[in-house]
Design an enzyme around this catalytic site. Structure first.
Site, PDB file in Angstrom:
ATOM      1  N   ASP A 211      17.677  -7.777 -71.328  1.00  0.00           N
ATOM      2  CA  ASP A 211      16.154  -7.998 -71.010  1.00  0.00           C
ATOM      3  C   ASP A 211      15.809  -6.948 -69.906  1.00  0.00           C
ATOM      4  O   ASP A 211      15.581  -7.390 -68.713  1.00  0.00           O
ATOM      5  CB  ASP A 211      16.147  -9.587 -70.516  1.00  0.00           C
TER       6      ASP A 211
ATOM      7  N   HIS B  69      11.097  -8.588 -71.180  1.00  0.00           N
ATOM      8  CA  HIS B  69       9.733  -9.352 -71.501  1.00  0.00           C
ATOM      9  C   HIS B  69       8.659  -9.386 -70.388  1.00  0.00           C
ATOM     10  O   HIS B  69       7.482  -9.597 -70.796  1.00  0.00           O
ATOM     11  CB  HIS B  69      10.136 -10.943 -71.412  1.00  0.00           C
TER      12      HIS B  69
ATOM     13  N   SER C 107      11.181 -12.689 -62.322  1.00  0.00           N
ATOM     14  CA  SER C 107      11.881 -11.843 -63.644  1.00  0.00           C
ATOM     15  C   SER C 107      11.672 -10.382 -62.978  1.00  0.00           C
ATOM     16  O   SER C 107      10.710 -10.092 -62.881  1.00  0.00           O
ATOM     17  CB  SER C 107      10.977 -12.168 -64.986  1.00  0.00           C
TER      18      SER C 107
HETATM   19  N1  ARG Z   1      12.679 -17.405 -69.573  1.00  0.00           N
HETATM   20  C1  ARG Z   1      12.320 -16.254 -68.977  1.00  0.00           C
HETATM   21  C2  ARG Z   1      11.025 -16.256 -68.399  1.00  0.00           C
HETATM   22  O1  ARG Z   1      10.620 -17.286 -67.952  1.00  0.00           O
HETATM   23  C3  ARG Z   1      12.290 -15.406 -70.049  1.00  0.00           C
HETATM   24  C4  ARG Z   1      11.248 -15.398 -71.030  1.00  0.00           C
HETATM   25  C5  ARG Z   1      10.993 -14.194 -72.042  1.00  0.00           C
HETATM   26  N2  ARG Z   1      11.837 -14.607 -73.305  1.00  0.00           N
HETATM   27  C6  ARG Z   1      11.568 -15.334 -74.402  1.00  0.00           C
HETATM   28  N3  ARG Z   1      12.412 -15.461 -75.475  1.00  0.00           N
HETATM   29  N4  ARG Z   1      10.256 -15.932 -74.389  1.00  0.00           N
HETATM   30  O2  ARG Z   1      10.254 -15.448 -68.137  1.00  0.00           O
HETATM   31  N1  GLU Z   2      11.839 -15.471 -66.723  1.00  0.00           N
HETATM   32  C1  GLU Z   2      11.035 -15.638 -65.717  1.00  0.00           C
HETATM   33  C2  GLU Z   2      10.003 -14.901 -65.060  1.00  0.00           C
HETATM   34  O1  GLU Z   2       9.294 -14.218 -65.897  1.00  0.00           O
HETATM   35  C3  GLU Z   2      12.089 -15.905 -64.384  1.00  0.00           C
HETATM   36  C4  GLU Z   2      12.980 -17.286 -64.883  1.00  0.00           C
HETATM   37  C5  GLU Z   2      12.543 -18.317 -63.985  1.00  0.00           C
HETATM   38  O2  GLU Z   2      11.476 -18.995 -64.244  1.00  0.00           O
HETATM   39  O3  GLU Z   2      13.389 -18.482 -63.215  1.00  0.00           O
HETATM   40  O4  GLU Z   2       9.650 -14.840 -64.126  1.00  0.00           O
END
Ligand code: ARG
Ligand code: GLU
Length: 720
Positions: free
Chosen positions: A219, A87, A654
């Site tokens: 990911d 991502h 991330s």
């Molecule tokens: N929650 C994770 C972050 O904050 C992954 C985001 C990407 N994945 C998604 N399904 N949108 O970045």
């Molecule tokens: N998916 C998040 C990022 O893009 C990390 C997850 C979080 O916020 O802890 O940094």
């Protein structure tokens, strides 16, 4: 007084901390890590502080990069090979994708270095050193908020720090301006795209599983840093060569188990551990619910469009993911904060703080600070509310707004461009930008977003115009709905900003008179009617609110350090390099529920075929699973996919490496569990878990799934 405080503090400790968890709150500054070395060693770490961070010799720090300004990435070979999340590389992956080369759907692997793809604008930044410069920044200042002197000192210090180097320098405020650190940076400018698994691996579980455990997302994506022949950063050139790093991470290729030491090294973006109770109440009860609703509206439209057409799916995939991500996190945050009774906890903390402040005459000032903070939030939270809604509407709302804004420079500087003979060049550049914009734009989708969001925005912010002011409308009001729909029809059939041909034609015959036309374009006038007051009134009011808050927070946080010297203090995340440690660990977030600490390929397959496209797989995955073709990547008869750790992380972490006791790479951090999304405000060791994709699954996907073993061969696998 003291005993009252003690009771309140003990209560807090009891509620927030569990005696049985190893989880450690805090995002620590690497240059200060020596202070934690003995605790980390007690928890199993075999490294010394100097192995983690050193300015005199190479250290793990040198393998950690900030990727593209937001995420984290790490070097894993002596040829500049870089891993980050899928991502995090998503917009690059999307930009190289088309209906013919659908890398989102099928993945991509460069067979040789010559096949690696360039990414204009993408950077990777290494921290050269971190210095505490608080004294120098405050030199000659009347107080910690003497902005003029502070800004001048910062400018001088940054300039001095880079003399004779190819580095950049930045000084950032920590703890609301109680401390300052200088970061010396080396910024690489040629970062090429090497490979990615298909979405069905890299985004497996999609938004259904996002922010959720159990998780089975692969990911990751792969890039490579290129440098000039002198191994220094250089703009893209075909003559550049793979960067030779000072350090790269060996791969932790061993069995793992619950309790193993883990450490996350990366660039967390923002936490707000110190907010006062009234502010938290505002966030939970007012601000977040409104922003969530604004995004409900646009996501409903986008999701529908993506389901109906493959082209729309490709066009909107990155935008959808970014809108949905914060949206879902906010929902989890509110739930978590409510469950934890966070407002009451904050109130108890404030009470204890004030009681302590009353115990010594020179601490009295801190009592006032808490009261003033809460009073200020009560008084001015409506400003922040308006600002937040404006941010939603103008930055995440109807997209044609971006094209209107892109016109602003031309309108402002037209005469200057004509005079200097630069007009043609400027117009060409605008046309090129427009092509990029319209490539990912669908007018019907945007129109539907416009209708829903305009209605909601005007309603939330109570903005009336000449026509609507007499109508006591609400979102449900038929008349008002039709009024907005009428505007939308005009804007999306006639405005030059909502259609590529109209826009290019307008630019092609651009003269002085064209500017008059703009004022007759409803798309243009609608935007400015609401954007001008936002920019000219709301934004400055919000900034001054923030400045007042920051000044008070500075004193509030200072009080915490002064009055509670033995508590564990750490500065909120601010996109600078940090370390957090804990262990490989599951959790029991609610009564009667227990999460195990890892997931497997069997579990991934079990999620398939449930009718939800977020869990689609390509046939190859099913074949490899049926044949149990796990190569050397299995642990026993399982292929681990993800695991959780008790490390305090946030957005920006991330792609961060999760390191084992030896500093070897166990996996890539990519998420937090639903129950822990509130850790940006309040860390609860019982439930806060970061989610990691196991490096052995990453290597399996490269080697066995994708036939890209040549990349695995670049790495150093540590079997012991
Ligand atoms: N929650 C994770 C972050 O904050 C992954 C985001 C990407 N994945 C998604 N399904 N949108 O970045
Ligand atoms: N998916 C998040 C990022 O893009 C990390 C997850 C979080 O916020 O802890 O940094």
């Amino acid at each position: 007084m003291k005993s009252l405080f003690l009771r309140a503090a003990l209560l807090l400790v009891f509620v927030v901390k569990s005696l049985f968890s190893f989880a450690e709150e805090g995002m620590l500054i690497p240059s200060l890590i020596a202070a934690f070395e003995s605790d980390m060693k007690a928890k199993g770490m075999k490294l010394s502080a100097a192995d983690i961070y050193s300015v005199n010799s190479t250290s793990i720090k040198d393998a950690i990069l900030q990727f593209g300004g937001g995420c984290t990435a790490e070097l894993v070979s002596n040829q500049g090979l870089l891993l980050t999340n899928h991502h995090c590389g998503y917009s690059q992956i999307q930009s190289h994708s088309s209906l013919e080369h659908d890398y989102l759907k099928n993945g991509f692997w460069a067979k040789t270095k010559a096949d690696e793809l360039t990414n204009p604008g993408l950077t990777a930044m290494r921290i050269v050193r971190i210095d505490d410069v608080t004294k120098d920044v405050l030199m000659g200042a009347n107080s910690k908020s003497d902005q003029a002197v502070i800004a001048a000192n910062i400018k001088k210090l940054c300039a001095a720090a880079v003399v004779g180097t190819h580095y950049e320098a930045e000084i950032k405020a920590f703890n609301y301006g109680n401390d300052y650190y200088l970061m010396l940076k080396e910024v690489f400018l040629d970062v090429r795209f090497v490979g990615t698994p298909p979405n069905s691996i890299g985004k497996f579980g999609g938004d259904t599983d996002n922010w959720v455990w159990p998780r089975h997302t692969g990911d990751f994506s792969v890039f490579r840093i290129y440098a000039g022949k002198d191994n220094k950063p250089a703009a893209y050139s075909p003559d550049n060569v793979p960067y030779t790093p000072l350090h790269y991470l060996p791969i932790s290729f061993q069995n793992r188990q619950e309790g193993d030491f883990t450490m996350v090294y990366g660039f967390p973006g923002q936490t707000e551990q110190h907010v006062v109770s009234s502010y938290l109440k505002f966030i939970i009860e007012k601000e977040r619910p409104a922003r969530i609703h604004m995004r409900d509206l646009s996501l409903a439209v986008i999701d529908e469009g993506m389901k109906k057409s493959d082209l729309t799916r490709i066009q909107y995939s990155a935008k959808q993911a970014s809108i949905a991500n914060a949206w879902k996190k906010w929902i989890g945050q509110i739930e978590g904060l409510k469950n934890l009774q966070a407002i009451q906890l904050k109130q108890a903390e404030e009470k204890a703080y004030k009681e302590m402040a009353l115990s010594q005459p020179e601490w009295k000032k801190y009592v006032e600070v808490v009261n003033q903070l809460n009073a200020l939030v009560e008084k001015d939270q409506s400003i922040e509310f308006k600002y937040a809604l404006g941010a939603e509407y103008f930055s995440y709302g109807p997209e044609y707004f971006k094209m209107v804004r892109a016109m602003e420079d031309l309108v402002t500087n037209y005469a200057k461009y004509v005079e200097k003979g630069e007009l043609a060049k400027v117009l060409e550049k605008m046309k090129a930008n427009a092509e990029g914009f319209f490539k990912n734009y669908n007018s019907e989708v945007d129109q539907a977003i416009f209708i829903d969001q305009t209605k909601a925005y005007l309603d939330y912010t109570e903005q009336w115009n000449e026509i609507t002011k007499d109508v006591k409308y609400s979102v449900a009001n038929e008349w008002f709905l039709n009024y907005v729909k009428g505007m939308a029809t005009e804007i999306y059939t006639n405005s030059i900003f909502t259609n590529q041909e109209r826009y290019l034609a307008f630019l092609s015959s651009f003269t002085e008179k064209s500017m008059k036309k703009l004022n007759k374009d409803l798309g243009y006038t609608h935007f400015y009617q609401y954007f001008q007051p936002f920019r000219n009134e709301t934004v400055p009011a919000y900034r001054s609110f923030q400045t007042s808050i920051t000044n008070l927070m500075q004193a509030y946080v200072e009080g915490k350090y002064v009055m509670f010297p033995d508590a564990k203090h750490w500065p909120d995340a601010n996109s600078t390099l940090r370390i957090t440690y804990g262990q490989l660990e599951g959790s029991a977030p609610t009564d009667g529920m227990r999460y195990t600490e890892h997931t497997t390929l069997d579990g991934l397959i079990a999620k398939y075929n449930t009718g939800n496209p977020d869990f689609d797989l390509l046939p190859r995955m099913l074949e490899l699973h049926a044949a149990k073709n796990y190569g050397p990547y299995a642990q026993g008869d399982e292929l681990w996919v993800c695991f959780t750790g008790s490390n305090h992380t946030t957005g920006g972490n991330s792609g961060s490496p999760v390191l084992d006791k030896n500093g070897y790479l166990m996996g890539l951090n990519f998420d937090r569990s639903w129950e822990s999304t509130m850790s940006d405000y309040l860390f609860d060791p019982n439930r806060c878990r970061n989610i990691v994709v196991d490096i052995r699954y990453v290597l399996w996907v490269m080697d066995i799934y994708s036939d890209a073993k040549h990349l695995v061969d670049e790495m150093t696998l540590m079997k012991e």
